[in-house]
Design a protein around this motif. Structure first.
Motif, PDB file in Angstrom:
ATOM      1  N   LEU A  41       9.894  64.682  90.209  1.00  0.00           N
ATOM      2  CA  LEU A  41      11.161  64.917  89.531  1.00  0.00           C
ATOM      3  C   LEU A  41      11.709  66.305  89.881  1.00  0.00           C
ATOM      4  CD1 LEU A  41      12.578  62.905  87.777  1.00  0.00           C
ATOM      5  CD2 LEU A  41      11.636  64.013  85.769  1.00  0.00           C
ATOM      6  N   GLU A  42      10.805  67.271  89.940  1.00  0.00           N
ATOM      7  CA  GLU A  42      11.174  68.640  90.301  1.00  0.00           C
ATOM      8  C   GLU A  42      11.787  68.678  91.706  1.00  0.00           C
ATOM      9  OE1 GLU A  42       8.185  72.097  90.627  1.00  0.00           O
ATOM     10  OE2 GLU A  42       8.093  71.431  88.519  1.00  0.00           O
ATOM     11  N   ARG A  43      11.136  67.990  92.649  1.00  0.00           N
ATOM     12  CA  ARG A  43      11.624  67.963  94.029  1.00  0.00           C
ATOM     13  C   ARG A  43      12.973  67.260  94.101  1.00  0.00           C
ATOM     14  NH1 ARG A  43       9.374  64.548  99.091  1.00  0.00           N
ATOM     15  NH2 ARG A  43      10.186  62.916  97.787  1.00  0.00           N
ATOM     16  N   ALA A  44      13.130  66.157  93.361  1.00  0.00           N
ATOM     17  CA  ALA A  44      14.407  65.425  93.350  1.00  0.00           C
ATOM     18  C   ALA A  44      15.523  66.338  92.855  1.00  0.00           C
ATOM     19  CB  ALA A  44      14.297  64.185  92.478  1.00  0.00           C
ATOM     20  N   LEU A  45      15.258  67.093  91.796  1.00  0.00           N
ATOM     21  CA  LEU A  45      16.272  68.002  91.260  1.00  0.00           C
ATOM     22  C   LEU A  45      16.593  69.112  92.257  1.00  0.00           C
ATOM     23  CD1 LEU A  45      18.150  68.699  88.966  1.00  0.00           C
ATOM     24  CD2 LEU A  45      16.305  70.034  87.922  1.00  0.00           C
ATOM     25  N   GLN A  46      15.572  69.622  92.922  1.00  0.00           N
ATOM     26  CA  GLN A  46      15.782  70.658  93.936  1.00  0.00           C
ATOM     27  C   GLN A  46      16.722  70.135  95.035  1.00  0.00           C
ATOM     28  OE1 GLN A  46      12.186  71.807  95.978  1.00  0.00           O
ATOM     29  NE2 GLN A  46      13.192  73.425  97.132  1.00  0.00           N
ATOM     30  N   ILE A  47      16.479  68.925  95.497  1.00  0.00           N
ATOM     31  CA  ILE A  47      17.318  68.315  96.540  1.00  0.00           C
ATOM     32  C   ILE A  47      18.743  68.130  96.022  1.00  0.00           C
ATOM     33  CG2 ILE A  47      17.718  66.196  97.878  1.00  0.00           C
ATOM     34  CD1 ILE A  47      14.578  65.907  97.951  1.00  0.00           C
ATOM     35  N   LEU A  48      18.877  67.598  94.805  1.00  0.00           N
ATOM     36  CA  LEU A  48      20.208  67.357  94.239  1.00  0.00           C
ATOM     37  C   LEU A  48      20.989  68.649  94.043  1.00  0.00           C
ATOM     38  CD1 LEU A  48      19.350  64.508  91.726  1.00  0.00           C
ATOM     39  CD2 LEU A  48      20.719  64.318  93.812  1.00  0.00           C
ATOM     40  N   LYS A  49      20.310  69.698  93.598  1.00  0.00           N
ATOM     41  CA  LYS A  49      20.993  70.985  93.411  1.00  0.00           C
ATOM     42  C   LYS A  49      21.495  71.548  94.743  1.00  0.00           C
ATOM     43  CE  LYS A  49      18.949  72.794  89.152  1.00  0.00           C
ATOM     44  NZ  LYS A  49      18.019  73.796  88.597  1.00  0.00           N
ATOM     45  N   ARG A  50      20.769  71.262  95.824  1.00  0.00           N
ATOM     46  CA  ARG A  50      21.153  71.775  97.144  1.00  0.00           C
ATOM     47  C   ARG A  50      22.314  70.997  97.759  1.00  0.00           C
ATOM     48  NH1 ARG A  50      15.473  73.802  99.806  1.00  0.00           N
ATOM     49  NH2 ARG A  50      16.603  73.804 101.767  1.00  0.00           N
ATOM     50  N   HIS A  51      22.482  69.729  97.359  1.00  0.00           N
ATOM     51  CA  HIS A  51      23.465  68.881  98.040  1.00  0.00           C
ATOM     52  C   HIS A  51      24.544  68.280  97.149  1.00  0.00           C
ATOM     53  CE1 HIS A  51      21.375  69.091 101.869  1.00  0.00           C
ATOM     54  NE2 HIS A  51      20.271  69.088 101.158  1.00  0.00           N
ATOM     55  N   THR A  52      24.467  68.514  95.829  1.00  0.00           N
ATOM     56  CA  THR A  52      25.478  67.987  94.912  1.00  0.00           C
ATOM     57  C   THR A  52      25.715  69.045  93.835  1.00  0.00           C
ATOM     58  OG1 THR A  52      23.950  67.008  93.295  1.00  0.00           O
ATOM     59  CG2 THR A  52      24.521  65.634  95.203  1.00  0.00           C
ATOM     60  N   LYS A  53      26.520  68.703  92.859  1.00  0.00           N
ATOM     61  CA  LYS A  53      26.742  69.610  91.723  1.00  0.00           C
ATOM     62  C   LYS A  53      25.878  69.232  90.530  1.00  0.00           C
ATOM     63  CE  LYS A  53      31.075  71.344  93.104  1.00  0.00           C
ATOM     64  NZ  LYS A  53      32.446  71.274  93.239  1.00  0.00           N
ATOM     65  N   ILE A  54      24.950  68.314  90.747  1.00  0.00           N
ATOM     66  CA  ILE A  54      24.052  67.886  89.674  1.00  0.00           C
ATOM     67  C   ILE A  54      23.094  69.020  89.333  1.00  0.00           C
ATOM     68  CG2 ILE A  54      22.178  66.276  89.090  1.00  0.00           C
ATOM     69  CD1 ILE A  54      23.727  64.186  90.847  1.00  0.00           C
ATOM     70  N   THR A  55      22.958  69.307  88.029  1.00  0.00           N
ATOM     71  CA  THR A  55      22.108  70.418  87.583  1.00  0.00           C
ATOM     72  C   THR A  55      20.896  69.969  86.775  1.00  0.00           C
ATOM     73  OG1 THR A  55      23.564  70.697  85.676  1.00  0.00           O
ATOM     74  CG2 THR A  55      23.972  72.132  87.586  1.00  0.00           C
ATOM     75  N   LYS A  56      20.911  68.710  86.320  1.00  0.00           N
ATOM     76  CA  LYS A  56      19.785  68.207  85.520  1.00  0.00           C
ATOM     77  C   LYS A  56      19.575  66.726  85.799  1.00  0.00           C
ATOM     78  CE  LYS A  56      20.142  71.290  81.573  1.00  0.00           C
ATOM     79  NZ  LYS A  56      20.479  71.425  80.161  1.00  0.00           N
ATOM     80  N   ILE A  57      18.337  66.276  85.548  1.00  0.00           N
ATOM     81  CA  ILE A  57      18.017  64.846  85.625  1.00  0.00           C
ATOM     82  C   ILE A  57      17.429  64.442  84.281  1.00  0.00           C
ATOM     83  CG2 ILE A  57      16.572  63.068  86.684  1.00  0.00           C
ATOM     84  CD1 ILE A  57      16.489  64.741  89.237  1.00  0.00           C
ATOM     85  N   LYS A  58      17.937  63.374  83.723  1.00  0.00           N
ATOM     86  CA  LYS A  58      17.375  62.805  82.495  1.00  0.00           C
ATOM     87  C   LYS A  58      16.833  61.431  82.844  1.00  0.00           C
ATOM     88  CE  LYS A  58      18.938  65.647  79.127  1.00  0.00           C
ATOM     89  NZ  LYS A  58      18.114  66.788  78.965  1.00  0.00           N
ATOM     90  N   VAL A  59      15.571  61.186  82.485  1.00  0.00           N
ATOM     91  CA  VAL A  59      14.940  59.898  82.755  1.00  0.00           C
ATOM     92  C   VAL A  59      14.896  59.107  81.460  1.00  0.00           C
ATOM     93  CG1 VAL A  59      12.845  58.737  83.542  1.00  0.00           C
ATOM     94  CG2 VAL A  59      13.550  60.884  84.611  1.00  0.00           C
ATOM     95  N   ILE A  60      15.349  57.878  81.544  1.00  0.00           N
ATOM     96  CA  ILE A  60      15.321  56.985  80.390  1.00  0.00           C
ATOM     97  C   ILE A  60      14.339  55.864  80.719  1.00  0.00           C
ATOM     98  CG2 ILE A  60      16.683  55.372  79.005  1.00  0.00           C
ATOM     99  CD1 ILE A  60      19.090  57.320  79.952  1.00  0.00           C
ATOM    100  N   ILE A  61      13.285  55.775  79.922  1.00  0.00           N
ATOM    101  CA  ILE A  61      12.296  54.723  80.128  1.00  0.00           C
ATOM    102  C   ILE A  61      12.842  53.469  79.460  1.00  0.00           C
ATOM    103  CG2 ILE A  61       9.876  54.045  79.892  1.00  0.00           C
ATOM    104  CD1 ILE A  61      10.121  56.786  81.267  1.00  0.00           C
ATOM    105  N   ASP A  62      13.030  52.430  80.257  1.00  0.00           N
ATOM    106  CA  ASP A  62      13.665  51.209  79.772  1.00  0.00           C
ATOM    107  C   ASP A  62      12.640  50.233  79.239  1.00  0.00           C
ATOM    108  OD1 ASP A  62      15.390  49.148  79.270  1.00  0.00           O
ATOM    109  OD2 ASP A  62      15.619  48.545  81.348  1.00  0.00           O
ATOM    110  N   ASN A  63      12.482  50.227  77.923  1.00  0.00           N
ATOM    111  CA  ASN A  63      11.681  49.176  77.304  1.00  0.00           C
ATOM    112  C   ASN A  63      12.656  48.030  77.128  1.00  0.00           C
ATOM    113  OD1 ASN A  63       9.393  50.766  77.182  1.00  0.00           O
ATOM    114  ND2 ASN A  63      10.116  51.752  75.314  1.00  0.00           N
ATOM    115  N   GLN A  64      12.332  46.868  77.640  1.00  0.00           N
ATOM    116  CA  GLN A  64      13.265  45.744  77.725  1.00  0.00           C
ATOM    117  C   GLN A  64      14.066  45.488  76.445  1.00  0.00           C
ATOM    118  OE1 GLN A  64      14.167  44.209  80.553  1.00  0.00           O
ATOM    119  NE2 GLN A  64      12.814  45.669  81.554  1.00  0.00           N
ATOM    120  N   LYS A  65      13.513  45.844  75.298  1.00  0.00           N
ATOM    121  CA  LYS A  65      14.216  45.608  74.045  1.00  0.00           C
ATOM    122  C   LYS A  65      15.494  46.437  73.933  1.00  0.00           C
ATOM    123  CE  LYS A  65       9.965  45.931  71.910  1.00  0.00           C
ATOM    124  NZ  LYS A  65       9.194  46.608  70.924  1.00  0.00           N
ATOM    125  N   PHE A  66      15.488  47.615  74.568  1.00  0.00           N
ATOM    126  CA  PHE A  66      16.601  48.540  74.394  1.00  0.00           C
ATOM    127  C   PHE A  66      17.389  48.683  75.685  1.00  0.00           C
ATOM    128  CE2 PHE A  66      13.011  49.983  71.758  1.00  0.00           C
ATOM    129  CZ  PHE A  66      13.544  49.682  70.519  1.00  0.00           C
TER     130      PHE A  66
END
Length: 174
Positions: free
Chosen positions: A122-147
């Protein structure tokens, strides 16, 4: 794309990989156990090489795992490419205050692969995104099928409709 500052080690790795793969490398991200090369859209197959030969040569030379990530101007597609071959359930980008946040919804079964050991993936993904986009954070949502994520609520009035349209346009224009 923003200008990226590369270390001497990254420049040397890019030079070596460009020679064997014969494709231009946009960026190189290093950590203790991996080297990730970002290539232009459409160049990923050539970069990997027949039967993965270019990746194998680079892994032998560097003594680390090598990842090839295909760049895309479409941030959602780029995020999916960063995490490939992991299947992400959904990806969306939204402005939250001063931040531009990438939301990724995943199946609980791929949680370990997405986060990596101590959150390194996740850290590496954010590092890449910060270098190539304006994205500053990543939020992960764990999808339990009910929700399941609810559809965006329809704006009640014209004012809300206008605010929603402006927010979307603001993120697009950046």
């Amino acid at each position: 794309m923003a200008k990226v500052r590369l270390s001497t080690e990254e420049i040397m790795k890019i030079g070596f990989f460009e020679k064997i793969a014969n494709v231009p490398i946009i960026d190189c991200i290093l950590n203790d156990e991996r080297v990730a090369f970002i290539v232009k859209e459409g160049d990923v197959g050539a970069a990997i090489g027949k039967g993965g030969e270019n990746v194998k040569k680079a892994e032998e030379k560097f003594g680390k795992k090598v990842d090839i990530i295909e760049y895309s101007d479409d941030w959602r597609k780029f995020i999916r490419n960063i995490f490939a071959p992991i299947q992400l359930e959904d990806v969306w980008v939204k402005r939250v205050g001063k931040d531009v946040v990438a939301f990724i919804r995943i199946n609980p079964r791929v949680r370990r692969a997405v986060f990596g050991e101590k959150g390194k993936n996740l850290e590496r993904a954010l590092q890449i995104l910060k270098r190539h986009t304006k994205i500053t954070k990543i939020k992960v949502i764990i999808d339990n099928q009910k929700f399941k994520r609810k559809k965006a609520r329809k704006p009640v009035n014209e004012e809300q409709q206008q605010e929603q349209a402006e927010a979307k346009q603001e993120v697009k224009n950046e």
